[in-house]
Design an enzyme around this catalytic site. Structure first.
Site, PDB file in Angstrom:
ATOM      1  N   THR A  13       0.810  -1.219   0.000  1.00 32.79           N
ATOM      2  CA  THR A  13       0.000   0.000   0.000  1.00 32.79           C
ATOM      3  C   THR A  13       0.844   1.269   0.000  1.00 32.79           C
ATOM      4  O   THR A  13       1.951   1.288   0.543  1.00 32.79           O
ATOM      5  CB  THR A  13      -0.907   0.027   1.259  1.00 32.79           C
ATOM      6  OG1 THR A  13      -1.373   1.356   1.481  1.00 32.79           O
ATOM      7  CG2 THR A  13      -0.168  -0.400   2.506  1.00 32.79           C
ATOM      8  N   GLU A  46       0.375   3.580   1.879  1.00 25.22           N
ATOM      9  CA  GLU A  46       0.548   4.007   3.278  1.00 25.22           C
ATOM     10  C   GLU A  46       1.971   3.764   3.776  1.00 25.22           C
ATOM     11  O   GLU A  46       2.382   4.354   4.768  1.00 25.22           O
ATOM     12  CB  GLU A  46      -0.448   3.268   4.184  1.00 25.22           C
ATOM     13  CG  GLU A  46      -1.843   3.856   4.187  1.00 25.22           C
ATOM     14  CD  GLU A  46      -1.943   5.177   4.953  1.00 25.22           C
ATOM     15  OE1 GLU A  46      -1.469   5.241   6.082  1.00 25.22           O
ATOM     16  OE2 GLU A  46      -2.490   6.137   4.382  1.00 25.22           O
ATOM     17  N   TYR A 102      -1.212   0.515  10.772  1.00 25.51           N
ATOM     18  CA  TYR A 102      -1.509  -0.172   9.501  1.00 25.51           C
ATOM     19  C   TYR A 102      -0.331  -0.068   8.538  1.00 25.51           C
ATOM     20  O   TYR A 102       0.143  -1.075   8.005  1.00 25.51           O
ATOM     21  CB  TYR A 102      -2.778   0.442   8.886  1.00 25.51           C
ATOM     22  CG  TYR A 102      -3.049  -0.019   7.462  1.00 25.51           C
ATOM     23  CD1 TYR A 102      -3.666  -1.233   7.216  1.00 25.51           C
ATOM     24  CD2 TYR A 102      -2.688   0.774   6.362  1.00 25.51           C
ATOM     25  CE1 TYR A 102      -3.920  -1.663   5.908  1.00 25.51           C
ATOM     26  CE2 TYR A 102      -2.944   0.354   5.065  1.00 25.51           C
ATOM     27  CZ  TYR A 102      -3.553  -0.855   4.838  1.00 25.51           C
ATOM     28  OH  TYR A 102      -3.789  -1.276   3.552  1.00 25.51           O
ATOM     29  N   LYS A 154       2.055  -3.114   7.250  1.00 29.92           N
ATOM     30  CA  LYS A 154       2.145  -3.438   5.819  1.00 29.92           C
ATOM     31  C   LYS A 154       3.588  -3.326   5.320  1.00 29.92           C
ATOM     32  O   LYS A 154       3.967  -4.010   4.372  1.00 29.92           O
ATOM     33  CB  LYS A 154       1.228  -2.505   5.026  1.00 29.92           C
ATOM     34  CG  LYS A 154      -0.250  -2.889   5.114  1.00 29.92           C
ATOM     35  CD  LYS A 154      -0.569  -4.052   4.180  1.00 29.92           C
ATOM     36  CE  LYS A 154      -2.054  -4.316   4.065  1.00 29.92           C
ATOM     37  NZ  LYS A 154      -2.369  -5.364   3.101  1.00 29.92           N
TER      38      LYS A 154
HETATM   39  P1  NAP Z   1     -11.277  -4.869   2.393  1.00 31.88           P
HETATM   40  O1  NAP Z   1     -12.490  -4.559   1.582  1.00 31.88           O
HETATM   41  O2  NAP Z   1     -11.200  -4.404   3.794  1.00 31.88           O
HETATM   42  O3  NAP Z   1     -11.090  -6.465   2.368  1.00 31.88           O
HETATM   43  C1  NAP Z   1     -10.186  -7.104   3.227  1.00 31.88           C
HETATM   44  C2  NAP Z   1     -10.436  -8.585   3.159  1.00 31.88           C
HETATM   45  O4  NAP Z   1      -9.570  -9.244   4.114  1.00 31.88           O
HETATM   46  C3  NAP Z   1     -11.875  -9.010   3.551  1.00 31.88           C
HETATM   47  O5  NAP Z   1     -12.258 -10.104   2.769  1.00 31.88           O
HETATM   48  C4  NAP Z   1     -11.705  -9.429   4.992  1.00 31.88           C
HETATM   49  O6  NAP Z   1     -12.679 -10.335   5.442  1.00 31.88           O
HETATM   50  C5  NAP Z   1     -10.354 -10.128   4.909  1.00 31.88           C
HETATM   51  N1  NAP Z   1      -9.729 -10.324   6.202  1.00 31.88           N
HETATM   52  C6  NAP Z   1      -9.568  -9.433   7.214  1.00 31.88           C
HETATM   53  N2  NAP Z   1      -8.932 -10.009   8.237  1.00 31.88           N
HETATM   54  C7  NAP Z   1      -8.699 -11.291   7.886  1.00 31.88           C
HETATM   55  C8  NAP Z   1      -8.094 -12.397   8.520  1.00 31.88           C
HETATM   56  N3  NAP Z   1      -7.586 -12.307   9.765  1.00 31.88           N
HETATM   57  N4  NAP Z   1      -8.000 -13.585   7.850  1.00 31.88           N
HETATM   58  C9  NAP Z   1      -8.513 -13.693   6.609  1.00 31.88           C
HETATM   59  N5  NAP Z   1      -9.120 -12.686   5.949  1.00 31.88           N
HETATM   60  C10 NAP Z   1      -9.200 -11.509   6.589  1.00 31.88           C
HETATM   61  O7  NAP Z   1      -9.972  -4.332   1.654  1.00 31.88           O
HETATM   62  P2  NAP Z   1      -9.748  -4.003   0.107  1.00 31.88           P
HETATM   63  O8  NAP Z   1     -10.015  -2.569  -0.116  1.00 31.88           O
HETATM   64  O9  NAP Z   1     -10.414  -5.031  -0.720  1.00 31.88           O
HETATM   65  O10 NAP Z   1      -8.174  -4.166   0.010  1.00 31.88           O
HETATM   66  C11 NAP Z   1      -7.578  -5.431  -0.285  1.00 31.88           C
HETATM   67  C12 NAP Z   1      -6.160  -5.446   0.227  1.00 31.88           C
HETATM   68  O11 NAP Z   1      -5.414  -4.399  -0.393  1.00 31.88           O
HETATM   69  C13 NAP Z   1      -6.006  -5.220   1.723  1.00 31.88           C
HETATM   70  O12 NAP Z   1      -4.900  -5.980   2.155  1.00 31.88           O
HETATM   71  C14 NAP Z   1      -5.688  -3.741   1.848  1.00 31.88           C
HETATM   72  O13 NAP Z   1      -4.959  -3.493   3.026  1.00 31.88           O
HETATM   73  C15 NAP Z   1      -4.864  -3.531   0.600  1.00 31.88           C
HETATM   74  N6  NAP Z   1      -4.919  -2.189   0.005  1.00 31.88           N
HETATM   75  C16 NAP Z   1      -6.101  -1.601  -0.252  1.00 31.88           C
HETATM   76  C17 NAP Z   1      -6.144  -0.363  -0.877  1.00 31.88           C
HETATM   77  C18 NAP Z   1      -7.443   0.317  -1.195  1.00 31.88           C
HETATM   78  O14 NAP Z   1      -7.420   1.533  -1.434  1.00 31.88           O
HETATM   79  N7  NAP Z   1      -8.544  -0.394  -1.244  1.00 31.88           N
HETATM   80  C19 NAP Z   1      -4.945   0.268  -1.228  1.00 31.88           C
HETATM   81  C20 NAP Z   1      -3.737  -0.378  -0.953  1.00 31.88           C
HETATM   82  C21 NAP Z   1      -3.735  -1.616  -0.357  1.00 31.88           C
HETATM   83  P3  NAP Z   1     -14.070  -9.783   6.031  1.00 31.88           P
HETATM   84  O15 NAP Z   1     -14.920  -9.474   4.828  1.00 31.88           O
HETATM   85  O16 NAP Z   1     -14.542 -10.931   6.833  1.00 31.88           O
HETATM   86  O17 NAP Z   1     -13.773  -8.557   6.844  1.00 31.88           O
HETATM   87  O1  G4F Z   2     -10.752   6.559   2.961  1.00 29.10           O
HETATM   88  P1  G4F Z   2      -9.726   6.506   4.027  1.00 29.10           P
HETATM   89  O2  G4F Z   2     -10.093   5.835   5.313  1.00 29.10           O
HETATM   90  O3  G4F Z   2      -8.453   5.818   3.365  1.00 29.10           O
HETATM   91  P2  G4F Z   2      -6.899   5.800   3.750  1.00 29.10           P
HETATM   92  O4  G4F Z   2      -6.671   6.099   5.172  1.00 29.10           O
HETATM   93  O5  G4F Z   2      -6.185   6.647   2.757  1.00 29.10           O
HETATM   94  O6  G4F Z   2      -6.543   4.252   3.526  1.00 29.10           O
HETATM   95  C1  G4F Z   2      -7.003   3.548   2.372  1.00 29.10           C
HETATM   96  O7  G4F Z   2      -6.038   3.650   1.355  1.00 29.10           O
HETATM   97  C2  G4F Z   2      -4.772   3.024   1.652  1.00 29.10           C
HETATM   98  C3  G4F Z   2      -3.873   3.258   0.441  1.00 29.10           C
HETATM   99  O8  G4F Z   2      -3.331   4.536   0.506  1.00 29.10           O
HETATM  100  C4  G4F Z   2      -5.019   1.556   1.890  1.00 29.10           C
HETATM  101  F1  G4F Z   2      -3.845   0.915   2.111  1.00 29.10           F
HETATM  102  C5  G4F Z   2      -5.954   1.373   3.069  1.00 29.10           C
HETATM  103  O9  G4F Z   2      -6.215  -0.016   3.241  1.00 29.10           O
HETATM  104  C6  G4F Z   2      -7.264   2.092   2.779  1.00 29.10           C
HETATM  105  O10 G4F Z   2      -7.902   1.429   1.717  1.00 29.10           O
HETATM  106  O11 G4F Z   2      -9.228   7.964   4.396  1.00 29.10           O
HETATM  107  C7  G4F Z   2      -8.799   8.873   3.403  1.00 29.10           C
HETATM  108  C8  G4F Z   2      -8.591  10.243   4.045  1.00 29.10           C
HETATM  109  C9  G4F Z   2      -7.687  10.205   5.287  1.00 29.10           C
HETATM  110  O12 G4F Z   2      -6.797  11.288   5.241  1.00 29.10           O
HETATM  111  C10 G4F Z   2      -8.652  10.402   6.452  1.00 29.10           C
HETATM  112  O13 G4F Z   2      -8.088  11.030   7.597  1.00 29.10           O
HETATM  113  O14 G4F Z   2      -9.849  10.748   4.497  1.00 29.10           O
HETATM  114  C11 G4F Z   2      -9.670  11.296   5.786  1.00 29.10           C
HETATM  115  N1  G4F Z   2     -10.960  11.326   6.496  1.00 29.10           N
HETATM  116  C12 G4F Z   2     -11.568  12.452   6.973  1.00 29.10           C
HETATM  117  N2  G4F Z   2     -12.691  12.122   7.618  1.00 29.10           N
HETATM  118  C13 G4F Z   2     -11.695  10.267   6.840  1.00 29.10           C
HETATM  119  C14 G4F Z   2     -12.795  10.769   7.552  1.00 29.10           C
HETATM  120  N3  G4F Z   2     -11.545   8.937   6.592  1.00 29.10           N
HETATM  121  C15 G4F Z   2     -12.488   8.099   7.064  1.00 29.10           C
HETATM  122  N4  G4F Z   2     -12.368   6.773   6.819  1.00 29.10           N
HETATM  123  N5  G4F Z   2     -13.574   8.544   7.784  1.00 29.10           N
HETATM  124  C16 G4F Z   2     -13.779   9.879   8.058  1.00 29.10           C
HETATM  125  O15 G4F Z   2     -14.744  10.254   8.705  1.00 29.10           O
END
Ligand code: NAP
Ligand code: G4F
Length: 352
Positions: free
Chosen positions: A133, A135, A157, A161
């Protein structure tokens, strides 16, 4: 030709569901690993799931990356060609409240999979994808971030990661494993979890229009993110494992916007006229300038609240995707406005 077999840890999540669709379309046999939960929540994959008693290429198994014997047995039984580790406690804000669980899942969970592969796959045939990520860059100074940028994570987090990022590289170097990191920047979709900012904002404002809630409360509006579409980003995940050698790739759009830009866009798309103001504590709020739906003129519709700020924040994320473009021939096509429009249209149908 023999069908490829893939394991997706985290199939019930946003990315897991799109990746499963992609792999099934490519004629893979997909083993999706889902956690045991008191209520079954497979809504993101119900449309592709068939009764296990019928012929199907999608098989769901219980599993949890916090349980090594389970991870080991799954890999031993399934003997996959590819493993995608998408399983994670993926919410940055929540990681400050659950730092140890986040490490168990997002760090040691990855190590458990890598160890199982190392022990079981002596011929080094399994390809491993790690969901890394943006992050991990934290607030590192030189932007846009590329594969050589400095890592300075600022949350449990991001730190968890980063451990997985390095372990993936270490296992690749030490044991000649095909293990690659996709360093993905934020990606969203109609299937995004409801407590991430894009989905929370869209759902919140639609509910305010419909009179189902009075106001949307948020935290930091100044941070910037590089937001892409999850469907395009999972295609990059697959491409990373089809590349001839294991490697690490930044996957990003290369453009970023602030949280306030996101809110402004959602309000505009929903035809709400508004003005931003500040209260005595310098918290911002948006006031409606027109009557629309259940919103009355002068109503406060969006407001900053302290509880939604994080103890530490990543201020400005933007990625340099040139390596992915050149080496993988991967390029995002959906822009920020199209992404947000698709999400709004989807939620307008769901929230009645
Ligand atoms: P997500 O919607 O939160 O999905 C996470 C998945 O992991 C869900 O299926 C969840 O199961 C499962 N999980 C959580 N804890 C687990 C455990 N202990 N054992 C097995 N499975 C578990 O996340 P996503 O947005 O699809 O992201 C996929 C991956 O990419 C994650 O690793 C995230 O950190 C990474 N990532 C995401 C973004 C983004 O912007 N979306 C960016 C960079 C990296 P449940 O449904 O039961 O909770
Ligand atoms: O949507 P967010 O929670 O995503 P964030 O923290 O960027 O993380 C996501 O992207 C990462 C990749 O860069 C992934 F690795 C991670 O798993 C996840 O998918 O927050 C985005 C921004 C942050 O700056 C947060 O402080 O929105 C700001 N924010 C402001 N108010 C909020 C809120 N975020 C959330 N979730 N909820 C609020 O009320």
């Amino acid at each position: 030709m023999k069908k490829k077999i893939a394991i997706i840890f985290g199939i019930t999540g946003q990315d897991g569901s799109y990746l499963a669709e992609l792999l099934l379309n490519k004629n893979y046999i997909v083993y999706g690993i889902k956690r045991r939960t008191s209520l079954i929540h497979t809504t993101r994959i119900d449309h592709i799931y068939k009764d296990i008693h019928l012929k199907t290429n999608l098989i769901l198994k219980y599993g949890d990356v916090t349980d090594f014997s389970n991870v080991f047995n799954l890999i031993n039984e399934i003997k996959p060609d590819e493993i995608y580790n998408l399983a994670a406690q993926s919410n940055v804000g929540v990681s400050f409240e659950l730092p140890e669980y986040t490490a168990q899942t997002d760090s040691i969970g990855t190590l458990r999979i890598l160890e199982a592969i190392r022990i079981l796959d002596k011929k080094r045939k399994i390809k491993f994808y790690q969901a890394s990520t943006s992050e991990i860059f934290g607030n590192s100074p030189e932007k846009p971030y590329n594969e050589k940028s400095k890592f300075e994570p600022v949350s449990p987090y991001g730190t968890a990661k980063l451990y997985s990022y390095w372990m993936t590289r270490n296992y690749r170097d030490a044991y000649s494993m095909f293990a690659s990191n996709g360093i993905l920047f934020n990606h969203e979709s109609p299937r995004r979890g409801e407590n991430f900012i894009s989905r929370k904002t869209i759902i919140g404002i639609i509910k305010v229009i419909k009179g189902q809630q009075k106001c949307l409360y948020l935290g930091n509006l100044k941070s910037k993110r590089d937001w892409g579409h999850a469907k395009e980003f999972v295609y990059a995940q697959w491409k990373i494992l089809q590349h001839k050698v294991p490697d690490d790739f930044v996957i990003a759009t290369g453009k970023n916007y602030s949280v306030k830009d996101l809110i402004n866009l959602v309000l505009k798309k929903l035809n709400i006229k508004y003005a931003w103001k500040k209260d005595k504590n310098n918290f911002e709020y948006a006031v409606a300038l027109n009557n629309i739906g259940q919103i009355q003129k002068s109503q406060i519709i969006v407001k900053q609240e302290k509880r939604y700020f994080r103890p530490n924040e990543v201020h400005d994320l933007v990625g340099d995707n040139r390596k992915a473009k050149k080496v993988l021939k991967w390029k995002p096509k959906i822009n920020f406005e199209q992404l947000i429009s698709e999400m709004i249209n989807s939620d307008l149908k769901k929230i009645i």
